[in-house]
Design a protein around this motif. Structure first.
Motif, short mmCIF file in Angstrom:
data_model
loop_
_atom_site.label_atom_id
_atom_site.label_comp_id
_atom_site.label_asym_id
_atom_site.label_seq_id
_atom_site.Cartn_x
_atom_site.Cartn_y
_atom_site.Cartn_z
N GLY A 8 0.79 -10.54 11.45
CA GLY A 8 -0.49 -9.96 11.82
C GLY A 8 -1.51 -11.00 12.22
O GLY A 8 -2.24 -10.84 13.20
N ALA A 13 2.94 -9.26 15.58
CA ALA A 13 3.26 -8.00 14.90
C ALA A 13 3.69 -6.91 15.88
O ALA A 13 4.61 -6.13 15.59
CB ALA A 13 2.06 -7.53 14.09
N ASP A 14 3.05 -6.83 17.04
CA ASP A 14 3.39 -5.79 18.01
C ASP A 14 4.82 -5.97 18.53
O ASP A 14 5.55 -4.99 18.70
CB ASP A 14 2.40 -5.80 19.18
N ARG A 16 7.29 -7.39 16.94
CA ARG A 16 8.21 -7.10 15.84
C ARG A 16 8.32 -5.60 15.58
O ARG A 16 9.38 -5.10 15.20
CB ARG A 16 7.75 -7.85 14.59
N LYS A 17 7.24 -4.87 15.83
CA LYS A 17 7.26 -3.42 15.67
C LYS A 17 8.13 -2.78 16.74
O LYS A 17 8.87 -1.82 16.46
CB LYS A 17 5.84 -2.87 15.74
N GLU A 18 8.04 -3.30 17.96
CA GLU A 18 8.81 -2.73 19.07
C GLU A 18 10.27 -3.16 19.04
O GLU A 18 11.16 -2.41 19.49
CB GLU A 18 8.18 -3.13 20.40
N PRO A 20 12.40 -4.38 16.16
CA PRO A 20 12.73 -4.74 14.77
C PRO A 20 14.10 -5.38 14.64
O PRO A 20 14.32 -6.21 13.75
CB PRO A 20 12.66 -3.40 14.04
N SER A 23 13.96 -9.21 14.88
CA SER A 23 12.91 -9.81 14.05
C SER A 23 13.42 -10.13 12.65
O SER A 23 14.13 -9.34 12.04
CB SER A 23 11.71 -8.86 13.96
#
Length: 298
Positions: A8, A13-14, A16-18, A20, A23
């Motif tokens: 973050g 973070a973005d 890693r969210k898209e 995973p 990551s």
């Protein structure tokens, strides 16, 4: 993406969210983060690690060295350079980050000044990594440093190249200086130009993002216009900083100049509300640079 519990804060973070499945988070273990990335590199991946600069260069120095020695290149994004983590105080403020990694063999060091530059240079670095891998070559690790406060979208550079300096502003007058900076203090240099103009001093502002292969020719050409008046500005200790690296390269190239250096002079940082407060205390602010310019040209 291999992170150490700070996605973050570092801005990944973005991604890693898209993605995973691409990551890994090793927790608060920066050395292990780089070691894991080196292992992934040996398996053919392009690993990108991230953490605060202070932790990346201290806890990461040994595994970065071993990664280079093992021909396991990585890409690193180390944020919150210099006084840019003002609120967390001296323990989090990286003031020796360039010195700690720039002498590791097969490692390239870059300082980023804005999001546009970050996007362009990171993209070129990843593309170069992939191209060299496809040709069976061992590429170099690349470390990108960047700040936190006042990270603008752009400073209006016309083009971006991994090995080239950027001339961001040129306003020559009868009395002139060449102002060279990098990373988080590019914005300060740009604001200094306006104050220099009010004092009838012209200047050329040069951003030097690549510190492992310094673009001497661009600085040399500028010094011809300023009659050798050189000012350097950095959020790093004077010892081992980019100013010393630049001046050494200029002297090797036979360039004559008169120098005023603005860097941290053997002190630790401290807590503050904003980095600008610490810039002023350590004479890295526009008024201090203007005073140095006056001393050079008058």
């Amino acid at each position: 993406s291999v992170t150490s519990d700070l996605p973050g804060s570092t801005g990944v973070a973005d991604f890693r969210k898209e993605f995973p499945e691409s990551s890994v988070d090793v927790g608060i273990a920066e050395s292990q983060m780089i070691s894991a990335a080196a292992g992934l590199s040996k398996l053919g991946f392009i690993p990108i690690v991230d953490t605060f600069a202070q932790f990346g260069v201290t806890k990461g120095a040994l595994p970065l060295t071993m990664a280079s020695l093992s021909e396991a290149p990585i890409i690193a994004v180390f944020s919150h350079t210099g006084f840019q983590d003002a609120a967390d105080g001296a323990s989090h403020q990286a003031l020796s980050y360039i010195a700690m990694v720039s002498s590791i063999p097969y490692v390239e060091v870059y300082c980023l000044s804005c999001s546009e530059e970050a996007h362009e240079l990171m993209t070129k670095a990843i593309e170069e990594f992939h191209l060299q891998r496809s040709q069976g070559l061992v590429c170099r690790s690349k470390i990108f440093f960047l700040g936190r406060e006042n990270f603008p979208k752009t400073f209006g550079a016309k083009n971006y190249d991994l090995g080239k300096a950027q001339v961001l502003k040129t306003e020559w007058q009868q009395k002139n200086v060449t102002l060279v900076t990098t990373g988080s203090l590019v914005g300060m240099a740009m604001s200094t130009a306006d104050k220099l103009k009010l004092n009838s001093i012209g200047c050329e502002i040069i951003n030097l993002p690549c510190l492992s292969d310094i673009d001497v020719n661009t600085v040399k050409k500028s010094l011809e216009g300023s009659k050798g008046n050189l000012i350097t500005l950095e959020d790093h200790q004077k010892i081992g900083g980019f100013s010393q690296m630049l001046c050494h390269k200029l002297l090797e190239a036979g360039v004559s100049f008169r120098l005023k250096t603005h860097a941290v002079n053997g002190h630790f940082g401290q807590s503050a509300y904003l980095a600008e407060e610490l810039y002023k205390k350590h004479h890295l602010d526009a008024d201090s640079v203007v005073q140095s310019a006056k001393e050079l040209v008058f």
